[in-house]
Scaffold this motif. Structure first.
Motif, PDB file in Angstrom:
ATOM      1  N   SER A  91      31.357  18.310   0.210  1.00 26.89           N
ATOM      2  CA  SER A  91      30.844  17.387  -0.813  1.00 26.89           C
ATOM      3  C   SER A  91      31.649  16.097  -0.810  1.00 26.89           C
ATOM      4  CB  SER A  91      30.928  18.024  -2.199  1.00 26.89           C
ATOM      5  OG  SER A  91      30.472  17.112  -3.189  1.00 26.89           O
ATOM      6  N   HIS A  92      31.039  15.051  -1.330  1.00 25.50           N
ATOM      7  CA  HIS A  92      31.810  13.853  -1.693  1.00 25.50           C
ATOM      8  C   HIS A  92      32.518  14.165  -3.012  1.00 25.50           C
ATOM      9  CE1 HIS A  92      28.714  12.873  -4.774  1.00 25.50           C
ATOM     10  NE2 HIS A  92      27.859  13.330  -3.858  1.00 25.50           N
ATOM     11  N   VAL A 137      26.517  18.479   7.318  1.00 23.61           N
ATOM     12  CA  VAL A 137      27.166  19.798   7.179  1.00 23.61           C
ATOM     13  C   VAL A 137      26.304  20.737   6.323  1.00 23.61           C
ATOM     14  CG1 VAL A 137      29.215  21.029   6.341  1.00 23.61           C
ATOM     15  CG2 VAL A 137      29.474  18.811   7.472  1.00 23.61           C
ATOM     16  N   ASN A 138      25.734  20.223   5.253  1.00 22.32           N
ATOM     17  CA  ASN A 138      25.030  21.113   4.323  1.00 22.32           C
ATOM     18  C   ASN A 138      23.581  21.397   4.739  1.00 22.32           C
ATOM     19  OD1 ASN A 138      27.403  20.812   2.964  1.00 22.32           O
ATOM     20  ND2 ASN A 138      26.545  19.906   1.113  1.00 22.32           N
ATOM     21  N   SER A 162      23.117  25.986  -4.196  1.00 21.88           N
ATOM     22  CA  SER A 162      23.995  25.796  -5.358  1.00 21.88           C
ATOM     23  C   SER A 162      23.165  25.603  -6.616  1.00 21.88           C
ATOM     24  CB  SER A 162      24.869  24.561  -5.156  1.00 21.88           C
ATOM     25  OG  SER A 162      25.653  24.320  -6.304  1.00 21.88           O
ATOM     26  N   THR A 163      23.791  25.905  -7.751  1.00 24.73           N
ATOM     27  CA  THR A 163      23.176  25.509  -9.029  1.00 24.73           C
ATOM     28  C   THR A 163      23.081  23.983  -9.087  1.00 24.73           C
ATOM     29  OG1 THR A 163      25.366  25.560 -10.064  1.00 24.73           O
ATOM     30  CG2 THR A 163      23.989  27.526 -10.316  1.00 24.73           C
ATOM     31  N   ALA A 164      23.905  23.297  -8.249  1.00 26.00           N
ATOM     32  CA  ALA A 164      23.843  21.826  -8.193  1.00 26.00           C
ATOM     33  C   ALA A 164      22.451  21.344  -7.809  1.00 26.00           C
ATOM     34  CB  ALA A 164      24.865  21.301  -7.183  1.00 26.00           C
ATOM     35  N   GLY A 165      21.708  22.168  -7.068  1.00 24.75           N
ATOM     36  CA  GLY A 165      20.350  21.803  -6.658  1.00 24.75           C
ATOM     37  C   GLY A 165      19.314  22.208  -7.680  1.00 24.75           C
ATOM     38  N   LEU A 166      19.732  22.850  -8.760  1.00 24.39           N
ATOM     39  CA  LEU A 166      18.812  23.306  -9.802  1.00 24.39           C
ATOM     40  C   LEU A 166      19.124  22.634 -11.143  1.00 24.39           C
ATOM     41  CD1 LEU A 166      19.083  27.124  -8.945  1.00 24.39           C
ATOM     42  CD2 LEU A 166      17.118  25.658  -8.460  1.00 24.39           C
ATOM     43  N   ARG A 167      20.409  22.510 -11.428  1.00 24.55           N
ATOM     44  CA  ARG A 167      20.841  21.891 -12.686  1.00 24.55           C
ATOM     45  C   ARG A 167      22.002  20.934 -12.380  1.00 24.55           C
ATOM     46  NH1 ARG A 167      22.947  24.385 -18.308  1.00 24.55           N
ATOM     47  NH2 ARG A 167      22.422  22.523 -19.480  1.00 24.55           N
ATOM     48  N   LEU A 221      27.720  13.797  -8.784  1.00 27.72           N
ATOM     49  CA  LEU A 221      27.571  14.560  -7.542  1.00 27.72           C
ATOM     50  C   LEU A 221      26.178  14.346  -6.930  1.00 27.72           C
ATOM     51  CD1 LEU A 221      29.360  17.867  -8.694  1.00 27.72           C
ATOM     52  CD2 LEU A 221      30.179  16.284  -6.936  1.00 27.72           C
ATOM     53  N   ALA A 222      25.613  13.165  -7.163  1.00 25.08           N
ATOM     54  CA  ALA A 222      24.196  12.924  -6.834  1.00 25.08           C
ATOM     55  C   ALA A 222      23.817  13.347  -5.419  1.00 25.08           C
ATOM     56  CB  ALA A 222      23.864  11.451  -7.031  1.00 25.08           C
ATOM     57  N   TRP A 223      24.583  12.913  -4.439  1.00 23.49           N
ATOM     58  CA  TRP A 223      24.181  13.162  -3.048  1.00 23.49           C
ATOM     59  C   TRP A 223      24.418  14.609  -2.657  1.00 23.49           C
ATOM     60  CZ3 TRP A 223      21.393   9.152  -2.850  1.00 23.49           C
ATOM     61  CH2 TRP A 223      21.826   7.942  -3.386  1.00 23.49           C
ATOM     62  N   TYR A 224      25.502  15.191  -3.173  1.00 24.87           N
ATOM     63  CA  TYR A 224      25.738  16.626  -2.949  1.00 24.87           C
ATOM     64  C   TYR A 224      24.609  17.435  -3.598  1.00 24.87           C
ATOM     65  CZ  TYR A 224      27.736  21.314  -3.456  1.00 24.87           C
ATOM     66  OH  TYR A 224      27.929  22.672  -3.425  1.00 24.87           O
TER      67      TYR A 224
END
Ligand SMILES: NC(=O)c1ccc[n+]([C@@H]2O[C@H](COP(=O)([O-])OP(=O)(O)OC[C@H]3O[C@@H](n4cnc5c(N)ncnc54)[C@H](O)[C@@H]3O)[C@@H](O)[C@H]2O)c1
Length: 248
Positions: free
Chosen positions: A90-91, A110-111, A139-144, A149-152
């Motif tokens: 991640s950034h 990478v992701n 990741s939950t980052a892709g759901l909530r 962390l916009a780009w991640y």
């Protein structure tokens, strides 16, 4: 032993969630191929299991590295039953306009692009075998998504959706594809997500998780085991939140 005689590739297996998955899978009888940028770490992770595991250097964002690693896995163990696309980066947490293009490219290479490379290398091997399980660590980052962390977040949204797309296309081949969506976990990557690793910031993250704690490598490994082993045999396209209620 729930993975007896299975061959599993785990990327990013030198530390964090990946190392937890390596330990659980090996304990459950799988032969494990540990891949990581960190060659020493990958070899150290495999060492306790003797001839039933090996570690090697692989940059998952490089097609040649991925092809070489999958070929080596087949040469050593004859097949690939399970692939865990876990390696990720991640950034640092910061306003979206402060992340430069090279960092954006690295996060997506990478992701996300790694899954493209591994699909090309592994799907033909699984097709020849008539079965296989691919688990992508989303990741939950892709759901909530959390701010900063916009780009991640976007890369993990891609991982989650890609898992469903692959699942529907590969189902006729007997290949299941699922994603895990972990909530923030106490791994070396956590500081990057928080921006600054302070007790206050940890408290803030924990407060956003109804069950009141961060995830652990064992939480993620147990969920991966469930999806990869027999109890998961009719599950495909599932994005399994391993998040203590964060996404409710
Ligand atoms: N820790 C969290 O809070 C959290 C939450 C949700 C999802 N995730 C995801 O879980 C996965 C594992 O994260 P972690 O927290 O264990 O991270 P980590 O940084 O502790 O471990 C990641 C491992 O991947 C390896 N790696 C990085 N880039 C690589 C590359 N190009 N090729 C090969 N190996 C590479 C690193 O060397 C490291 O060993 C990642 O996909 C991450 O995005 C983590």
């Amino acid at each position: 032993m729930r993975l007896k005689d299975k061959v599993a590739i785990v990327t990013g297996g030198a530390q964090g969630f990946g190392l937890g998955i390596v330990e659980t899978f090996a304990k459950e009888g799988a032969k494990v191929v540990v891949l990581d940028l960190n060659e020493e770490g990958a070899k150290a992770a495999a060492k306790p299991y003797g001839r039933k595991a090996f570690g090697m250097k692989c940059d998952v964002s490089k097609a040649k590295d991925v092809q070489r690693a999958v070929a080596k896995a087949v040469e050593r163990f004859g097949k690939v039953d399970i692939l865990i696309n876990n390696a990720g980066t991640s950034h640092r947490n910061r306003p979206m306009l402060e992340v430069d293009e090279a960092t954006f490219d690295r996060v997506f290479d990478v992701n996300v692009k790694s899954i493209f490379h591994f699909a090309h290398a592994v799907v033909p091997v699984m097709r020849a075998n008539g079965s296989g399980v691919i688990i992508n660590v989303g990741s939950t980052a892709g759901l909530r998504p959390r701010p900063g962390l916009a780009w991640y977040n976007a890369s993990k949204g891609a991982v989650n959706l890609l898992s469903k797309s692959m699942a529907v296309e590969l189902a006729p081949d007997g290949i299941r594809v699922c994603a895990l969506a972990p909530v923030a976990g106490d791994t070396p990557l956590l500081g990057t997500f928080m921006g600054e690793d302070t007790p206050e910031m940890r408290k803030k993250f924990v407060a956003s998780i109804p069950m009141g704690r961060l995830s652990t490598p064992k939480d993620i490994a147990d969920a991966a085991l469930f999806l990869a082993a027999d109890p998961g045999h009719f599950l495909t396209g599932v994005v399994l939140e391993v998040d203590g209620g964060r996404c409710i």
